[in-house]
Scaffold this motif. Structure first.
Motif, short mmCIF file in Angstrom:
data_model
loop_
_atom_site.label_atom_id
_atom_site.label_comp_id
_atom_site.label_asym_id
_atom_site.label_seq_id
_atom_site.Cartn_x
_atom_site.Cartn_y
_atom_site.Cartn_z
N ASP A 13 0.84 -1.22 0.00
CA ASP A 13 0.00 0.00 0.00
C ASP A 13 0.87 1.26 0.00
OD1 ASP A 13 0.75 -0.75 2.68
OD2 ASP A 13 -0.74 0.62 3.50
N ALA A 14 1.93 1.25 0.82
CA ALA A 14 2.80 2.44 0.93
C ALA A 14 3.66 2.60 -0.32
CB ALA A 14 3.67 2.32 2.17
N VAL A 15 4.14 1.50 -0.88
CA VAL A 15 4.95 1.59 -2.10
C VAL A 15 4.08 2.10 -3.25
CG1 VAL A 15 6.41 0.32 -3.74
CG2 VAL A 15 6.49 -0.26 -1.30
N GLY A 91 4.15 2.61 15.27
CA GLY A 91 2.81 2.87 15.78
C GLY A 91 1.95 1.62 15.81
N ALA A 92 0.73 1.77 16.34
CA ALA A 92 -0.19 0.64 16.54
C ALA A 92 -0.54 -0.02 15.20
CB ALA A 92 -1.45 1.12 17.23
N THR A 93 -0.87 -1.34 15.28
CA THR A 93 -1.23 -2.11 14.07
C THR A 93 -2.34 -1.41 13.31
OG1 THR A 93 -0.67 -4.11 15.33
CG2 THR A 93 -1.91 -4.42 13.29
N ASP A 94 -3.34 -0.91 14.02
CA ASP A 94 -4.45 -0.18 13.39
C ASP A 94 -4.07 1.31 13.32
OD1 ASP A 94 -6.74 1.07 12.60
OD2 ASP A 94 -8.03 0.13 14.12
N PRO A 95 -3.84 1.84 12.13
CA PRO A 95 -3.41 3.24 12.00
C PRO A 95 -4.35 4.23 12.69
CG PRO A 95 -3.20 2.12 9.90
CD PRO A 95 -3.91 1.17 10.82
N ALA A 96 -5.63 3.88 12.80
CA ALA A 96 -6.59 4.76 13.46
C ALA A 96 -6.27 4.90 14.95
CB ALA A 96 -8.01 4.23 13.28
N LYS A 97 -5.55 3.90 15.50
CA LYS A 97 -5.19 3.94 16.92
C LYS A 97 -3.74 4.37 17.13
CE LYS A 97 -8.48 0.30 18.04
NZ LYS A 97 -8.63 -1.15 17.87
N ALA A 98 -3.04 4.66 16.04
CA ALA A 98 -1.61 5.01 16.14
C ALA A 98 -1.44 6.45 16.59
CB ALA A 98 -0.94 4.79 14.79
N THR A 99 -0.38 6.67 17.35
CA THR A 99 -0.07 8.01 17.89
C THR A 99 0.43 8.93 16.79
OG1 THR A 99 0.72 6.77 19.79
CG2 THR A 99 1.20 9.11 19.79
N GLY A 101 2.73 11.28 14.76
CA GLY A 101 4.18 11.23 14.58
C GLY A 101 4.70 9.84 14.22
N THR A 102 3.82 8.83 14.27
CA THR A 102 4.27 7.48 13.91
C THR A 102 4.08 7.25 12.41
OG1 THR A 102 2.08 6.50 14.36
CG2 THR A 102 3.65 6.56 16.19
N ILE A 103 4.80 6.24 11.90
CA ILE A 103 4.73 5.93 10.47
C ILE A 103 3.32 5.50 10.06
CG2 ILE A 103 5.57 4.36 8.67
CD1 ILE A 103 8.26 4.26 10.19
N GLY A 108 -0.37 4.87 7.06
CA GLY A 108 -1.18 3.65 7.06
C GLY A 108 -2.61 3.93 6.61
N GLY A 109 -3.26 2.93 6.04
CA GLY A 109 -4.63 3.08 5.58
C GLY A 109 -5.63 2.49 6.57
N ASN A 110 -5.45 1.23 6.91
CA ASN A 110 -6.35 0.53 7.85
C ASN A 110 -5.59 -0.62 8.51
OD1 ASN A 110 -6.63 -1.90 6.14
ND2 ASN A 110 -7.66 -0.47 4.75
N VAL A 111 -6.28 -1.40 9.35
CA VAL A 111 -5.59 -2.43 10.15
C VAL A 111 -4.88 -3.48 9.28
CG1 VAL A 111 -7.59 -3.98 10.44
CG2 VAL A 111 -5.83 -3.88 12.23
N GLY A 112 -5.35 -3.69 8.08
CA GLY A 112 -4.69 -4.65 7.17
C GLY A 112 -3.60 -3.97 6.38
N GLU A 113 -3.94 -2.85 5.78
CA GLU A 113 -3.01 -2.13 4.91
C GLU A 113 -2.37 -0.99 5.71
OE1 GLU A 113 -4.44 -1.40 0.97
OE2 GLU A 113 -5.36 -3.38 0.84
N ASN A 114 -1.37 -1.37 6.49
CA ASN A 114 -0.84 -0.44 7.49
C ASN A 114 0.61 -0.01 7.24
OD1 ASN A 114 0.30 -2.86 8.10
ND2 ASN A 114 -0.65 -3.09 10.11
N ALA A 115 1.00 0.02 5.98
CA ALA A 115 2.24 0.68 5.50
C ALA A 115 3.56 -0.04 5.80
CB ALA A 115 2.33 2.14 5.98
#
Ligand code: ATP
Ligand code: MG
Length: 143
Positions: A13-15, A91-99, A101-103, A108-115
């Motif tokens: 996803d990130a690439v 950051g957290a596996t789920d980007p929505a829960k990531a702090t 400043g984290t990658i 990240g897009g979602n819990v599966g596609e998280n960069a």
């Protein structure tokens, strides 16, 4: 604290979104040295082997489909306390829960596609680095 290594994978996803450069920059700014970096497509067999620990999980099929969808960057990182420091920056596996400043928060897009992927222990880092890179390509830690 000793210098150690960890394995990062910049996921499809990130690439696809052309974020590999931005992610490598975040890593360098945070003090990681990029010891090895290779862009490669993952075969089904390689992706299944890499994530074998998750074989029984309901998302395993989805995870393998995703990781084989398009090329990834496989990256060996080095710094003091690399495993823990990189998990923090990831950051957290789920980007929505990531702090902030984290990658994963930034890319990240979602819990599966998280960069990005990151090794979760020093022992797993050794196994994962060896899964992708022969010893001849990753020079030993100085000292
Ligand atoms: P990674 O191992 O990739 O660094 P992680 O250690 O944060 O991520 P794990 O629990 O090891 O998280 O899960 C491995 C990967 O499986 C996740 O990064 C994500 O891509 C995928 N995954 C995890 N949970 C889910 C879920 N509930 N639904 C879909 N995919 C998931
Ligand atoms: Mg994991």
């Amino acid at each position: 604290m000793t210098v150690e290594r960890t394995l990062c994978i910049i996921k499809p996803d990130a690439v696809e979104k052309k974020r590999a450069g931005a992610i490598l920059q975040m890593l360098e700014v945070a003090g990681f040295d990029v010891v090895a970096c290779e862009r490669m497509p993952l075969s089904r067999k390689v992706a299944e082997g890499f994530y074998a620990v998750h074989k029984a999980r309901p998302f395993f099929g989805e995870l393998v489909e995703f990781m084989t969808r398009s090329p990834v960057f496989v990256v060996v990182l080095e710094r003091e306390d690399a495993v823990a420091k990189y998990r923090e920056l990831m950051g957290a596996t789920d980007p929505a829960k990531a702090t902030e400043g984290t990658i994963r928060k930034a890319h990240g897009g979602n819990v599966g596609e998280n960069a990005v992927h990151g090794s979760d222990s020093a022992e797993n880092a050794r196994v994962e680095i060896g899964y992708f890179f022969p010893a001849s390509k990753v020079a030993p830690v100085a000292g």
